[in-house]
Write a protein that holds these residues in place. Structure first.
Motif, PDB file in Angstrom:
ATOM      1  N   PRO A   1       0.701  -1.122  -0.146  1.00  0.00           N
ATOM      2  CA  PRO A   1      -0.051  -0.004   0.120  1.00  0.00           C
ATOM      3  C   PRO A   1       0.765   1.278   0.074  1.00  0.00           C
ATOM      4  N   LEU A   2       2.074   1.335   0.782  1.00  0.00           N
ATOM      5  CA  LEU A   2       2.745   2.376   0.621  1.00  0.00           C
ATOM      6  C   LEU A   2       3.372   2.749  -0.599  1.00  0.00           C
TER       7      LEU A   2
ATOM      8  N   GLY B   1       4.046   3.033 -13.169  1.00  0.00           N
ATOM      9  CA  GLY B   1       4.667   2.006 -12.024  1.00  0.00           C
ATOM     10  C   GLY B   1       3.860   1.730 -11.084  1.00  0.00           C
ATOM     11  N   SER B   2       2.670   2.594 -10.721  1.00  0.00           N
ATOM     12  CA  SER B   2       1.877   2.143  -9.471  1.00  0.00           C
ATOM     13  C   SER B   2       0.907   0.768 -10.006  1.00  0.00           C
ATOM     14  N   VAL B   3       0.616   0.631 -11.416  1.00  0.00           N
ATOM     15  CA  VAL B   3      -0.261  -0.524 -11.917  1.00  0.00           C
ATOM     16  C   VAL B   3       0.835  -1.575 -11.899  1.00  0.00           C
ATOM     17  N   PHE B   4       2.007  -1.667 -12.347  1.00  0.00           N
ATOM     18  CA  PHE B   4       3.069  -2.404 -12.188  1.00  0.00           C
ATOM     19  C   PHE B   4       3.269  -2.931 -10.896  1.00  0.00           C
ATOM     20  N   THR B   5       3.500  -2.125  -9.828  1.00  0.00           N
ATOM     21  CA  THR B   5       4.156  -2.744  -8.545  1.00  0.00           C
ATOM     22  C   THR B   5       2.913  -3.261  -7.912  1.00  0.00           C
ATOM     23  N   ALA B   6       1.583  -2.800  -8.336  1.00  0.00           N
ATOM     24  CA  ALA B   6       0.442  -3.362  -7.625  1.00  0.00           C
ATOM     25  C   ALA B   6       0.426  -4.806  -7.964  1.00  0.00           C
ATOM     26  N   ARG B   7       0.686  -4.952  -9.239  1.00  0.00           N
ATOM     27  CA  ARG B   7       0.238  -6.300  -9.729  1.00  0.00           C
ATOM     28  C   ARG B   7       1.507  -7.293  -9.208  1.00  0.00           C
ATOM     29  N   ARG B   8       2.580  -6.747  -9.178  1.00  0.00           N
ATOM     30  CA  ARG B   8       3.880  -7.674  -8.900  1.00  0.00           C
ATOM     31  C   ARG B   8       3.669  -7.942  -7.291  1.00  0.00           C
ATOM     32  N   LEU B   9       3.296  -6.953  -6.461  1.00  0.00           N
ATOM     33  CA  LEU B   9       3.257  -7.303  -5.064  1.00  0.00           C
ATOM     34  C   LEU B   9       1.943  -8.074  -4.685  1.00  0.00           C
ATOM     35  N   SER B  10       1.228  -8.310  -5.713  1.00  0.00           N
ATOM     36  CA  SER B  10       0.052  -9.297  -5.285  1.00  0.00           C
ATOM     37  C   SER B  10       0.312 -10.798  -5.470  1.00  0.00           C
ATOM     38  N   LEU B  11       1.534 -10.816  -6.317  1.00  0.00           N
ATOM     39  CA  LEU B  11       1.903 -12.163  -6.504  1.00  0.00           C
ATOM     40  C   LEU B  11       2.623 -13.102  -5.378  1.00  0.00           C
ATOM     41  N   PRO B  12       2.486 -14.143  -5.205  1.00  0.00           N
ATOM     42  CA  PRO B  12       3.124 -15.125  -4.150  1.00  0.00           C
ATOM     43  C   PRO B  12       4.559 -14.985  -4.422  1.00  0.00           C
ATOM     44  N   THR B  13       5.073 -14.900  -3.062  1.00  0.00           N
ATOM     45  CA  THR B  13       6.712 -14.942  -3.089  1.00  0.00           C
ATOM     46  C   THR B  13       7.457 -16.264  -3.343  1.00  0.00           C
ATOM     47  N   PRO B  14       8.551 -16.339  -3.760  1.00  0.00           N
ATOM     48  CA  PRO B  14       8.999 -17.488  -4.106  1.00  0.00           C
ATOM     49  C   PRO B  14       9.910 -18.025  -2.754  1.00  0.00           C
ATOM     50  N   ALA B  15      10.110 -19.387  -2.797  1.00  0.00           N
ATOM     51  CA  ALA B  15      10.936 -20.016  -1.839  1.00  0.00           C
ATOM     52  C   ALA B  15      12.239 -19.551  -1.504  1.00  0.00           C
ATOM     53  N   PRO B  16      12.611 -19.196  -0.306  1.00  0.00           N
ATOM     54  CA  PRO B  16      14.031 -18.523   0.048  1.00  0.00           C
ATOM     55  C   PRO B  16      15.017 -19.352  -0.728  1.00  0.00           C
ATOM     56  N   THR B  17      16.133 -18.734  -1.147  1.00  0.00           N
ATOM     57  CA  THR B  17      17.383 -19.238  -1.752  1.00  0.00           C
ATOM     58  C   THR B  17      18.249 -19.642  -0.534  1.00  0.00           C
ATOM     59  N   PRO B  18      18.732 -20.879  -0.527  1.00  0.00           N
ATOM     60  CA  PRO B  18      19.793 -21.315   0.535  1.00  0.00           C
ATOM     61  C   PRO B  18      21.008 -20.537   0.230  1.00  0.00           C
ATOM     62  N   ALA B  19      21.788 -20.048   1.350  1.00  0.00           N
ATOM     63  CA  ALA B  19      23.106 -19.478   1.275  1.00  0.00           C
ATOM     64  C   ALA B  19      23.974 -20.615   0.690  1.00  0.00           C
ATOM     65  N   PRO B  20      25.031 -20.052  -0.342  1.00  0.00           N
ATOM     66  CA  PRO B  20      26.039 -20.987  -0.803  1.00  0.00           C
ATOM     67  C   PRO B  20      27.089 -21.012   0.303  1.00  0.00           C
ATOM     68  N   ALA B  21      27.898 -22.237   0.070  1.00  0.00           N
ATOM     69  CA  ALA B  21      29.044 -22.525   0.973  1.00  0.00           C
ATOM     70  C   ALA B  21      29.989 -21.565   0.583  1.00  0.00           C
ATOM     71  N   PRO B  22      30.667 -20.816   1.628  1.00  0.00           N
ATOM     72  CA  PRO B  22      31.657 -19.596   1.481  1.00  0.00           C
ATOM     73  C   PRO B  22      32.932 -20.379   0.575  1.00  0.00           C
ATOM     74  N   ALA B  23      33.490 -19.674  -0.574  1.00  0.00           N
ATOM     75  CA  ALA B  23      34.816 -20.258  -0.981  1.00  0.00           C
ATOM     76  C   ALA B  23      35.855 -19.636  -0.384  1.00  0.00           C
ATOM     77  N   TYR B  24      35.754 -18.951   0.774  1.00  0.00           N
ATOM     78  CA  TYR B  24      36.781 -18.392   1.333  1.00  0.00           C
ATOM     79  C   TYR B  24      36.467 -18.057   2.854  1.00  0.00           C
ATOM     80  N   GLU B  25      37.267 -18.149   3.787  1.00  0.00           N
ATOM     81  CA  GLU B  25      37.125 -18.101   5.127  1.00  0.00           C
ATOM     82  C   GLU B  25      36.565 -16.785   5.582  1.00  0.00           C
ATOM     83  N   GLU B  26      35.397 -16.534   6.114  1.00  0.00           N
ATOM     84  CA  GLU B  26      35.111 -15.414   6.649  1.00  0.00           C
ATOM     85  C   GLU B  26      35.723 -14.934   7.978  1.00  0.00           C
ATOM     86  N   LYS B  27      36.045 -13.596   8.060  1.00  0.00           N
ATOM     87  CA  LYS B  27      36.654 -13.107   8.987  1.00  0.00           C
ATOM     88  C   LYS B  27      35.886 -11.834   9.693  1.00  0.00           C
TER      89      LYS B  27
END
Length: 518
Positions: free
Chosen positions: A328-329, A488-514
């Motif tokens: 709505p916003l 843009g208001s028409v486009f976003t109104a239609r897109r935001l009424s669509l179901p959201t996709p399943a979350p994408t899992p995080a990939p395994a890091p290719a380097y060590e996080e610090k």
């Protein structure tokens, strides 16, 4: 880090972001003066403005990952140094070409700073409540800077020469450099984290080609072959960029994010909000000065009515978005912005004769600007929440870069498209009285220069014809703005009424996080 030091660091990075945002709009009120002093043609005028967001948009995606590699404190300080050097070069630019180059160099410093400002906040404020406040202040600075740009430019031109709008950056940069060196937490970066320079070059080529094609296509006496070549360069740059991102283990942008309608709608809303903001401010500041003979300062103060509507509505949207959701916003903001653009057109003195508004009362435009600003404040805040609130945790930094690029692309396209339409329609519809200099057909600036050398009667006839042609372009640009926001208001109104996709899992890091140093 102690509490007081954290908040002083916030002030420092907020000042950096404020500089970046001010330079986005500071030339709007200075443009007529620049055009006269540097003898710039209509195309050069637009490149003076567009070189800054164009280069920044091309570099932002890569600048964030480069900061991860070399350290965000180093990026922030290096960006400040580049920004100061480029500001000095711009202040003393002897020609339009030199100024365009300096503005492009200025964008390199801005692109280095912008992702670093947000990253420093994230690593410094460990308490979630404090971090949210700090990010809110960070986001507000962008809106405040955009609103202050025309006012600051107008004030400086009242008292100094045009180069002062750039030179004012230098003492601020020096203070921010000292504060940043003392306050910002140091980190050595992650040398094993990849940085894709080639991808930045590819997307830059696509953007330059596209903007150049728009400018050439709307220019009188256009060369079709030039437009085709520019479009081919744009298509090649974007195609190579997309292919490269899909092959990369650590892409600058994961296109899977765009499958989420909330994130896509947020990007569209952010871009359209800046499209309208940049377009309305650009064409209106030109009309207030060139047609209504207001000073740059007065024009900047009037256009600041946009921020009067934008800031409070943005705060309200921030408090409501968790309860209402972004739909709505975003939709309501774009619809309100559409109404504001139309109201600004209807209330602009001298444009719609049947309203009987006397041209000596420019304050008539402020209600329309306040309404338009309120709509854009709602849309921008909700767009940020939609993008950042729905991106996976492992894509949070990427989502922030995508949001920033959306804003820059919106501003860039607003100036490129609406500025080109304004200039081309003037040239196509101006009917000068006999005996008028041919140069007056190029732009209203040229017509004013030519009129200064004519007798009072000839000058009045010439300027009346030039003002009428300019208002044709002014009317069309605001109608285009309203139509784009409505779509843009028409486009976003239609897109935001669509179901959201399943979350994408995080990939395994290719380097060590610090852990970042604090």
């Amino acid at each position: 880090m102690t509490g007081s030091r954290r908040w002083w660091l916030l002030v420092t990075v907020a000042v950096g972001l404020l500089l970046i945002s001010i330079d986005m709009t500071v030339l709007y009120t200075a443009l007529p003066t620049l055009t006269e002093d540097l003898h710039a043609d209509p195309s050069q005028k637009l490149w003076m403005i567009n070189a800054y967001p164009l280069v920044m948009a091309g570099l932002l995606l890569g600048a964030g990952t480069l900061g991860d590699r070399v350290g965000h404190k180093r990026m922030f300080l290096a960006g400040l140094v580049l920004f100061g050097i480029a500001s000095t070069a711009a202040a003393f630019a002897p020609s339009p070409t030199a100024l365009i180059g300096a503005r492009a160099f200025l964008a390199v410093g801005a692109a280095a700073m912008m992702p670093a400002t947000l990253s420093l906040i994230r690593t410094t404020f460990e308490d979630e409540h404090e971090r949210n406040i700090a990010i809110g202040v960070w986001g507000t600075m962008s809106v405040v800077g955009t609103a202050l740009g025309p006012i600051l430019g107008g004030f400086l031109l009242e008292h100094f020469w045009w180069g002062s709008v750039f030179l004012i950056n230098v003492p601020v940069v020096i203070l921010a450099l000292i504060a940043g060196a003392v306050l910002a937490p140091g980190d050595s970066g992650r040398s094993d984290k990849p940085w894709d320079f080639l991808a930045s070059v590819q997307v830059m080529a696509g953007l330059v080609g596209l903007v150049y094609a728009v400018k050439e296509a709307t220019r009188p006496g256009r060369e079709p072959l030039t437009v085709v070549i520019a479009l081919v360069v744009a298509a090649a740059g974007f195609t190579l960029f997309v292919r490269r991102q899909r092959r990369q283990t650590h892409p600058l942008i994961d296109f899977a994010l765009l499958r989420d309608p909330r994130i896509l709608s947020g990007m569209v809303a952010a871009a359209l909000a800046m499209f309208a903001t940049a377009g309305i401010q650009l064409v209106l500041t030109q009309r207030l000065q060139l047609v209504m003979d207001l000073t740059p300062l007065h024009a900047g103060l009037l256009v600041a009515a946009f921020a009067v509507g934008c800031l409070p509505s943005g705060i309200v949207a921030g408090s409501l978005v968790l309860r209402t959701g972004p739909r709505p916003l975003i939709v309501g903001g774009l619809v309100t912005g559409t109404a504001g653009a139309l109201l600004t057109l209807l209330l602009t003195p001298g444009v719609v004769p049947f309203l009987g508004i006397h041209p000596d009362h420019p304050l008539w435009i402020t209600p329309g600007l306040v309404v338009a600003g309120a709509g854009m404040g709602l849309a921008m805040t909700a767009a940020s929440a939609a993008i950042m609130g729905n991106a996976p945790a492992h894509r949070a930094g990427m989502a922030a870069s995508v949001e920033e690029v959306s804003y820059e692309l919106g501003s860039l396209s607003g100036v490129a498209i609406l500025g080109s339409v304004l200039g081309s329609l003037y040239t196509a519809t101006v009917h000068l009285p006999s005996g008028s200099p041919g140069a007056a057909t190029r732009s209203l600036d040229s017509a004013r220069t030519a009129a200064a050398e004519l007798s009072p009667r000839q000058a009045d006839s010439l300027l009346n014809a030039a003002h009428s042609a300019f208002d044709n372009g002014y009317t069309l640009t605001l109608l285009i703005t309203a139509a784009v926001l409505a779509a843009g208001s028409v486009f976003t109104a239609r897109r935001l009424s669509l179901p959201t996709p399943a979350p994408t899992p995080a990939p395994a890091p290719a380097y060590e996080e610090k852990e970042p140093a604090t």
